[in-house]
Design an enzyme around this catalytic site. Structure first.
Site, PDB file in Angstrom:
ATOM      1  CG  ASP A 140      -4.829 -10.325  12.558  1.00 17.40           C
ATOM      2  OD1 ASP A 140      -5.892 -10.646  12.019  1.00 17.40           O
ATOM      3  OD2 ASP A 140      -4.674 -10.175  13.795  1.00 17.40           O
ATOM      4  CE  LYS A 142     -14.010   8.795  24.070  1.00 18.74           C
ATOM      5  NZ  LYS A 142     -14.960   9.081  23.008  1.00 18.74           N
ATOM      6  CG  HIS A 157     -12.060  15.241  20.372  1.00 18.58           C
ATOM      7  ND1 HIS A 157     -12.830  14.204  20.804  1.00 18.58           N
ATOM      8  CD2 HIS A 157     -12.925  16.123  19.812  1.00 18.58           C
ATOM      9  CE1 HIS A 157     -14.105  14.451  20.523  1.00 18.58           C
ATOM     10  NE2 HIS A 157     -14.190  15.599  19.920  1.00 18.58           N
ATOM     11  CE  LYS A 217     -14.741  19.377  20.776  1.00 17.49           C
ATOM     12  NZ  LYS A 217     -15.853  19.576  19.877  1.00 17.49           N
ATOM     13  CD  GLU A 227     -22.825  13.583  20.161  1.00 13.67           C
ATOM     14  OE1 GLU A 227     -22.011  13.662  19.226  1.00 13.67           O
ATOM     15  OE2 GLU A 227     -22.788  12.686  21.011  1.00 13.67           O
ATOM     16  CG  ASP A 275     -18.842   7.839  23.193  1.00 11.43           C
ATOM     17  OD1 ASP A 275     -17.685   7.684  22.759  1.00 11.43           O
ATOM     18  OD2 ASP A 275     -19.747   8.385  22.533  1.00 11.43           O
ATOM     19  CG  HIS A 291     -15.445  14.120  25.423  1.00 11.03           C
ATOM     20  ND1 HIS A 291     -14.127  13.889  25.175  1.00 11.03           N
ATOM     21  CD2 HIS A 291     -16.131  13.550  24.390  1.00 11.03           C
ATOM     22  CE1 HIS A 291     -14.003  13.198  24.049  1.00 11.03           C
ATOM     23  NE2 HIS A 291     -15.202  12.982  23.554  1.00 11.03           N
ATOM     24  CE  LYS A 344     -23.265   9.208  20.295  1.00 11.22           C
ATOM     25  NZ  LYS A 344     -22.297  10.098  19.639  1.00 11.22           N
TER      26      LYS A 344
HETATM   27  C1  BG6 Z   1     -16.414  11.362  20.581  1.00  7.41           C
HETATM   28  C2  BG6 Z   1     -17.479  10.363  20.867  1.00  7.41           C
HETATM   29  O1  BG6 Z   1     -15.346  11.235  21.485  1.00  7.41           O
HETATM   30  O2  BG6 Z   1     -16.956  12.679  20.684  1.00  7.41           O
HETATM   31  C3  BG6 Z   1     -18.677  10.559  19.951  1.00  7.41           C
HETATM   32  O3  BG6 Z   1     -16.952   9.046  20.710  1.00  7.41           O
HETATM   33  C4  BG6 Z   1     -19.161  11.975  19.988  1.00  7.41           C
HETATM   34  O4  BG6 Z   1     -19.733   9.659  20.278  1.00  7.41           O
HETATM   35  C5  BG6 Z   1     -17.996  12.928  19.749  1.00  7.41           C
HETATM   36  O5  BG6 Z   1     -20.127  12.147  18.963  1.00  7.41           O
HETATM   37  C6  BG6 Z   1     -18.407  14.378  19.895  1.00  7.41           C
HETATM   38  O6  BG6 Z   1     -17.329  15.195  19.552  1.00  7.41           O
HETATM   39  P1  BG6 Z   1     -17.562  16.642  18.991  1.00  7.41           P
HETATM   40  O7  BG6 Z   1     -16.183  17.192  18.819  1.00  7.41           O
HETATM   41  O8  BG6 Z   1     -18.322  16.503  17.710  1.00  7.41           O
HETATM   42  O9  BG6 Z   1     -18.363  17.371  20.033  1.00  7.41           O
END
Ligand code: BG6
Length: 460
Positions: A86, A139, A169, A173, A207, A226, A231, A317
């Protein structure tokens, strides 16, 4: 790059979670393949898996999301260990300290619910794990401006700034780095890249999937926290910043912070929020959830370069397709030479970030024949089908490798994170009305109104 010594262990909190399964195991195999990982990898989680089950999970993850390389995977398996327990139990961290053995510079990666960050950080410090260590925080960094500041204060009581890696992330890219590279490696864009020639900027991150398997996380987060606060505002910073003096990490991050600070805080009248119809039936989602799964918004940048140019963002989404595009639309040519001038939106620079990677320039050319009529054409200046075109360097592989060597260039600095929160903070506290939308479309119809006077959303 820095001359800091490399980390000598990687500890991943949340090893049985979604992020590890989808992104981290494949990234670890890729690091092994490129001989950038040769230190113990210790997974930490509450669920108790046997050694064999953990290795099976890693195998399944890589098979599903990449290609299993038997030799690299065997090596990765030999590096892989775990500590179960835990996160609120000090004994878990005592075991972790023992498991770390002689490691003096571990890298801790926290992919756990943000509400657990303070507990984990405090236990790491109390158990003597943090001297010489680095920490990666997933994040969103905080839930708003205030909590991002508090989280940072907590981290700074334990880690110096150059040991804190706020991961996003998107910065790892290739296609996102190319936004900055393409802008500043070529001269032809700069004369156009301002309010005199740019009509509007649109970013679409659509998405088609819902929140599959991540309902509980998503319902705490929502679309603004999110993907927009991190991003998409990072993308805007690369797109709109002034030229950095060099590739020195702080020179780039200074310019990102500067431009984000010139973006006006968002107000609800420039925002459309939506929730897809079946969202409340998703596992982990509250039956009366008011969390938005879609947002369309208009930002204004109060700078000499961008005054008056709207920056539109649309993200959601369960939309009609999966696609991330950055569209810089240029003003139309005056219709004085040709009777049939190119319409609004005919001239543009488009960066497609996914699913394919491309940079396209939209123009008008003459239709062959006697008349002087025009037709749209696209000049394709770069393309590929993978995000890591050429190198196949995936974002998590890149960022994990960079964090282990102490290179913070592609991580968010605290002032950049705070500037991004300051933009969205007002609408997090006082959101716009939430509109329902059907899956498979483009979100609430009101989103179209936002861009109506700028020719609508590009590519629908
Ligand atoms: C993430 C989000 O950081 O990025 C997700 O939490 C999202 O909700 C994702 O789907 C998208 O990343 P990528 O690299 O697939 O564009």
């Amino acid at each position: 790059m820095t001359d800091h010594p490399a980390s000598d262990a990687l500890v991943f909190f949340g090893i049985t979670g979604d992020l590890a399964y989808k992104k981290i195991f494949p990234a670890l195999q890729a690091l092994v393949q490129r001989e950038r990982l040769n230190v113990p990898v210790i997974g930490v989680a509450r669920s108790q898996l046997s050694d064999a089950d953990l290795i099976e999970r890693a195998r399944a993850s890589i098979t599903e999301h990449d290609t299993l390389d038997p030799a690299a995977f065997q090596k990765l398996s030999s590096l892989l260990g775990h500590v179960w327990g835990d996160y609120s139990d000090a004994a878990t961290f005592t075991r972790l300290r023992e498991r770390l053995g002689n490691a003096k510079r571990p890298l801790f990666y926290l992919a756990v619910p943000p509400s657990l960050f303070p507990t984990v950080v405090q236990h790491l410090a109390d158990s003597g794990c943090t001297a010489g260590a680095r920490i990666v925080i997933e994040k969103p960094f905080g839930r708003d401006l205030q909590s991002a500041r508090s989280l940072n204060t907590l981290l700074r009581t334990v880690f110096p700034e150059d040991s804190i890696f706020r991961i996003d992330h998107y910065l790892g890219k290739e296609a996102v780095q190319n936004l900055m590279y393409f802008r500043f490696a070529n001269t032809f864009l700069e004369p156009l890249w301002n309010r005199h020639y740019v009509d509007s900027v649109q970013i679409t991150m659509a998405e088609s999937m819902g929140v599959a398997g991540r309902g509980a996380f998503y319902d705490e987060t929502g679309v603004i926290r999110d993907v927009i606060q991190n991003h998409l505002l990072q993308i805007i910073s690369y797109l709109a910043m002034e030229a950095p003096s060099s590739t020195w990490p702080e020179a780039i991050r200074d310019e990102q912070a500067k431009v984000l600070r010139t973006i006006r805080p968002l107000s609800p009248e420039h925002l459309v929020l939506g929730q897809f119809r079946s969202y409340r039936q998703e596992p982990g989602v509250a039956p009366d959830s008011r969390v938005p799964t879609f947002a369309a918004l208009q930002l204004a940048i109060d700078s000499w370069r961008w005054e008056g140019v709207p920056f539109f963002i649309r993200a959601g989404k369960c939309l009609a397709e999966s696609r991330t595009d950055v569209m810089v639309e240029l003003k139309p040519a005056p219709p004085v030479v040709f009777q049939q001038a190119a319409p609004r939106g005919a001239n543009y620079v488009r960066f497609r970030l996914s699913p394919d990677v491309a940079i396209n320039i939209g123009a008008y050319t003459k239709v062959p024949g006697e008349g002087m009529a025009g037709q749209p054409v696209e000049l394709s200046v770069a393309s590929g089908t993978r995000q890591g075109v050429g190198t196949r360097l995936g974002p998590y592989e890149r960022l994990l490798g960079d964090a282990m060597t102490g290179d913070a260039t592609l991580f968010a600095r605290q002032d950049v994170v705070e500037a991004a929160w300051a933009i969205v903070d007002p609408v997090i506290k006082d959101p716009a009305a939430l509109l329902e939308y059907d899956c498979g479309g483009w979100g609430p119809a009101d989103a179209d109104q936002l861009v109506a006077s700028f020719g609508g959303w590009a590519g629908r």
